[in-house]
Each structure stands twice: as C-alpha cells, then as structure tokens.
Design a protein around this motif. Structure first.
Motif, short mmCIF file in Angstrom:
data_model
loop_
_atom_site.label_atom_id
_atom_site.label_comp_id
_atom_site.label_asym_id
_atom_site.label_seq_id
_atom_site.Cartn_x
_atom_site.Cartn_y
_atom_site.Cartn_z
N GLN A 7 0.83 -1.20 0.00
CA GLN A 7 0.00 0.00 0.00
C GLN A 7 0.87 1.26 0.00
N LEU A 8 1.91 1.25 0.83
CA LEU A 8 2.79 2.42 0.91
C LEU A 8 3.49 2.65 -0.42
N PHE A 9 4.05 1.60 -0.99
CA PHE A 9 4.78 1.75 -2.25
C PHE A 9 3.86 2.22 -3.38
N THR A 10 2.64 1.73 -3.39
CA THR A 10 1.67 2.17 -4.41
C THR A 10 1.40 3.65 -4.28
N LYS A 11 1.19 4.11 -3.06
CA LYS A 11 0.95 5.54 -2.83
C LYS A 11 2.15 6.37 -3.29
N LEU A 12 3.37 5.92 -2.97
CA LEU A 12 4.58 6.65 -3.35
C LEU A 12 4.71 6.74 -4.87
N GLN A 13 4.42 5.64 -5.56
CA GLN A 13 4.50 5.66 -7.01
C GLN A 13 3.46 6.60 -7.61
N GLN A 14 2.27 6.59 -7.03
CA GLN A 14 1.21 7.47 -7.53
C GLN A 14 1.54 8.94 -7.33
N LYS A 15 2.35 9.22 -6.32
CA LYS A 15 2.70 10.62 -6.00
C LYS A 15 4.10 11.01 -6.46
N GLU A 16 4.72 10.18 -7.29
CA GLU A 16 6.09 10.48 -7.72
C GLU A 16 6.17 11.82 -8.45
N ALA A 17 5.18 12.12 -9.28
CA ALA A 17 5.19 13.41 -10.00
C ALA A 17 5.12 14.57 -9.02
N ASP A 18 4.35 14.41 -7.94
CA ASP A 18 4.29 15.47 -6.92
C ASP A 18 5.64 15.63 -6.22
N MET A 19 6.29 14.50 -5.98
CA MET A 19 7.60 14.51 -5.34
C MET A 19 8.60 15.32 -6.18
N ILE A 20 8.58 15.06 -7.48
CA ILE A 20 9.49 15.76 -8.38
C ILE A 20 9.14 17.24 -8.46
N HIS A 369 29.24 21.45 -6.18
CA HIS A 369 29.76 21.90 -7.48
C HIS A 369 28.69 22.70 -8.19
N PRO A 370 29.04 23.76 -8.95
CA PRO A 370 28.03 24.56 -9.66
C PRO A 370 27.19 23.76 -10.64
N LYS A 371 27.70 22.61 -11.11
CA LYS A 371 26.95 21.76 -12.03
C LYS A 371 26.37 20.51 -11.35
N PHE A 372 26.36 20.51 -10.02
CA PHE A 372 25.82 19.37 -9.28
C PHE A 372 24.44 18.99 -9.81
N TYR A 373 24.23 17.68 -9.94
CA TYR A 373 22.97 17.21 -10.51
C TYR A 373 22.63 15.83 -9.95
N ILE A 374 21.36 15.62 -9.65
CA ILE A 374 20.89 14.29 -9.27
C ILE A 374 19.80 13.87 -10.24
N ASP A 375 19.80 12.60 -10.64
CA ASP A 375 18.72 12.07 -11.45
C ASP A 375 17.50 11.92 -10.55
N GLU A 376 16.38 12.48 -10.95
CA GLU A 376 15.20 12.52 -10.08
C GLU A 376 14.57 11.16 -9.83
N ASP A 377 14.99 10.13 -10.55
CA ASP A 377 14.52 8.78 -10.23
C ASP A 377 14.97 8.33 -8.84
N CYS A 378 16.01 8.99 -8.32
CA CYS A 378 16.51 8.63 -6.99
C CYS A 378 15.51 8.99 -5.89
N LEU A 379 14.59 9.90 -6.16
CA LEU A 379 13.65 10.35 -5.13
C LEU A 379 12.70 9.22 -4.72
N LEU A 380 12.15 8.52 -5.71
CA LEU A 380 11.26 7.41 -5.41
C LEU A 380 12.02 6.28 -4.70
N ILE A 381 13.26 6.05 -5.12
CA ILE A 381 14.07 5.03 -4.46
C ILE A 381 14.30 5.41 -3.00
N ALA A 382 14.61 6.68 -2.75
CA ALA A 382 14.83 7.14 -1.37
C ALA A 382 13.55 6.98 -0.55
N ALA A 383 12.42 7.36 -1.11
CA ALA A 383 11.15 7.26 -0.39
C ALA A 383 10.81 5.81 -0.06
#
Length: 398
Positions: A7-20, A369-383
């Motif tokens: 249930q938790l993982f389903t909710k997180l996936q459904q809200k991934e766009a909000d997270m981003i 770093h001024p060009k520091f960047y994270i791929d936003e797919d990491c957010l769902l993994i972290a959650a």
C-alpha cells in the motif's frame, strides 16, 4: 512484501510526480542555512489540515517536527531530512535552475525534503495500520556550523524517540544503488582561521622585515606532517589549507597573511592529536620567524557513527522489501565528508545511509559543485527505501 508495504509503495509511485514537482520548487527557490524562511513555510503549509501534529520554529530557527501516531502503541522512530542550500552560483542550465543569484541546492537537500514530504503524507494516510510513533524531522542549516541538528536536539526534538534514520542522495554513486556502513560512516570536522602578523618592508631589504609569506608557506608545508608523521597509518585524517590570502605587490614584503582551512578525522581521539600538533607547529614557526598570530580553531561536527544493530536492521529491511528500482544494496565503507546528522547519532542509536543518484552515461559532478545534478529517479528510491526501513522498524524493532 507485506500488504502494508504494498500500500505504501503504491501511494509513493502514484505521488512520484508530486515529489518531483516539490523538489523542483525547492531547487528554483533555494535559501541559505539559518535563512530558510520561505522553505520552512512551504513545508508547514504542506502539512496543514493533515492528520498529524506539526511543530514549527524548533530550536530557535526554522526546524519543523511532524508526529504521526499509529493506531497501536509501539516504538518511536525519528526520520530526518535537511533543507538548506549553499552559496554557489548554479551552472546546470536546468529549466528549474535557481532563481536566486549565488544560491543553489548543490547538495541534494531539495531532494531529501521532497521525498520526505511525500513519504510522510503517505504514512499519514496509513497511520491507523501503523504500530508506534514516527517523528519527521525537517531540519534547517546542515551546511553551516553549529548546524541545525544541534539546536533542534537542544529544543527536545529527540524527546521520547528511540532511534533515528536518515538518507543522503549521492551524485557520485550509481542510480539504483542503496549503500550503508555500520560504525563510523562520516568524518568529524574542525575549521580554522590563522592571521599571521609580521613586519612589512621593501623587497630589496628583507633583513628589515619579518616576512609572513615565507612563514605562512613554511606552515602550509609543515602542517601536512601531522597526518604523515603523527597519525596512525591505519587511521584517517586530513588537514586542508583552503585559502591563502597573501596578495600584495611584487616588491613589497607583506606584513600580514590569512590562512583558512579544515580538518577531518574518523575517530574522536584523533581530533585532539591533530589540534595539539597544529598549535605546536603554528606557535613554533611564528616564534622562529619572529611574528605573532591570531588563531580561531573551531571543532564542530562529530564523527557520525552508525549503530551496528540499527544499520543491520536497515540492510535487512531493504533486502526483504525487494524494491524493483534498487539494483544493488551495498556495504560501502566510510565516507570522507562530514554531516551534522552525527549529533542525532550521538544521542540515539541511528543509521545514516545513501541512495545513488548518478544515471549511467550522464555527466558526473560532486556535491557542492556549480553543475551538481541528481537524477530525479533517486527520489522514489529514497522514499521507498526509507519507507521500508520505517515499516520494518515499527513491526519488528531493532
């Protein structure tokens, strides 16, 4: 994977766009440590009307605590995310780049806060099925000593809390990897500023001057012997001179030089050795050259030590969760940066672990770093990773 976790993982996936979307809002609107007024307000507004208890302005600053009381009595766990930015001019070219000149989320704290807000929202919706209490610590000012954690702890953010968990997204670790290490996981730190005061003069008559450039240069070289000759080769320490301000004219002997830098150690016992040797070398060189000095040497963040059992619990939770976005769960060894999460770990058994954020085939830049960047797919993994650890802890403990 049990039903609650599904249930938790389903909710997180459904809200991934909000997270981003939340992450991008913070990225566009960064605020420096101890000045995160609008960021804190945005976080507080997010929780307005939700079935939780919210406390703001914790620790005399912008800290926020969100308490979720489960449907059954049980253990109490705190999970922490930081939200301050850095004094860096962004150079990523992202469509959601910082709108504030000279300020950038160059360490991933925008991502930490975004994933934590959506995870918290999802846990609130499932609270009646939870056993125990979850306290979410939204912490300001991780980047600048004394750090936001210290003030929040002094204000009681860990009162009634048994254990603490935290995550850092890592731009130099592969996307899909989740990493952990029991024991000392982040270095402790000290910073210093030295002003050497000599006697200026003309470049043609050095005998009439006391040259601070020469004295400071000797010091820069000599201080490196602390690590090479006073620290056990199997121990870890660094002494870095990050700034040498001695600019002047070619034919003028400078009367004053300012040096700034930092120290990192992996054992608290090493901290005292480095400081003692640093002072002895500085004093000896200044005496040799007949100059005076002012020293501001400040010990700040402790060594961050992950509790063995708590870390084993996190690793077990991650392995059992079988999160499809995770490719590897790795014991990564200690990491050289410092973290004010260390203050929580001093007070309660804790685990601070890592989520990779570098997508293969894309440019890689370090944190700060001024060009520091994270791929936003990491957010769902972290959650999902933090969510799995939370549910495992509440149901089975450490």
């Amino acid at each position: 994977m049990n039903d609650l976790q599904k249930q938790l993982f389903t909710k997180l996936q459904q809200k991934e766009a909000d997270m981003i979307a939340i992450r991008r809002h913070f990225h566009e609107n960064p605020e420096l440590s101890f000045h995160e007024t609008k960021t804190a307000q945005y976080i507080a507004d997010f929780y307005a009307g939700k079935d939780c208890t919210v406390q703001t302005n914790i620790g005399g600053g912008h800290g926020i605590l969100v308490d979720i009381q489960g449907g059954k009595e049980g253990p109490s766990l705190a999970i922490r995310a930081d939200f301050d930015a850095l004094p860096i001019q962004e150079d990523t070219g992202l469509p959601f780049s910082s709108k504030t000149a000279g300020v950038m989320h160059a360490c991933g704290h925008d991502g930490h806060t975004a994933y934590m807000m959506i995870l918290t929202d999802s846990l609130i919706e499932l609270k009646e099925q939870l056993t125990g209490t979850i306290r979410v610590i939204h912490q300001p000012a991780e980047e600048v000593p004394p750090g936001g954690a210290k003030g929040m702890i002094e204000a009681g953010c860990l009162d009634g809390i048994d254990h603490v968990l935290g995550i850092h997204v890592m731009s130099l670790m592969p996307l899909g990897d989740v990493l952990y290490h029991p024991g000392s996981v982040h270095t402790g730190r000290a910073t210093f500023k030295v002003i050497m005061q000599g006697k200026g003069g003309h470049g043609s008559t050095p005998q009439d001057a006391n040259d601070t450039i020469v004295a400071a240069s000797q010091f820069v070289t000599a201080v490196q012997t602390i690590v090479s000759r006073r620290i056990d080769p199997f121990d870890t320490a660094t002494v870095t001179i990050g700034s040498f301000d001695g600019k002047g004219s070619a034919n003028v002997i400078k009367d004053s030089v300012t040096l700034e830098g930092d120290v990192r150690i992996m054992k608290e016992t090493t901290r005292a050795i480095v400081e003692k040797e640093f002072n002895q070398i500085l004093d000896g060189i200044c005496r040799t050259f007949g100059i005076s000095y002012e020293l501001d040497y400040a010990n700040d963040y402790p060594v961050c030590v992950n509790d063995q059992k708590t870390t084993e619990m996190v690793a077990q939770a991650l392995n059992e969760a079988q999160i499809p976005e995770i490719k590897q769960i790795i014991e990564c060894g200690p990491q050289t940066p410092s973290e004010d999460f260390a203050y929580y770990a001093k007070e309660r058994p804790s685990c601070f672990f890592f989520v990779g954020a570098h997508k293969e085939g894309t440019p890689m830049y370090p944190h700060h770093h001024p060009k520091f960047y994270i791929d936003e797919d990491c957010l769902l993994i972290a959650a999902k990773s933090m969510g799995a650890a939370v549910l495992h802890y509440l149901s089975e403990g450490v």
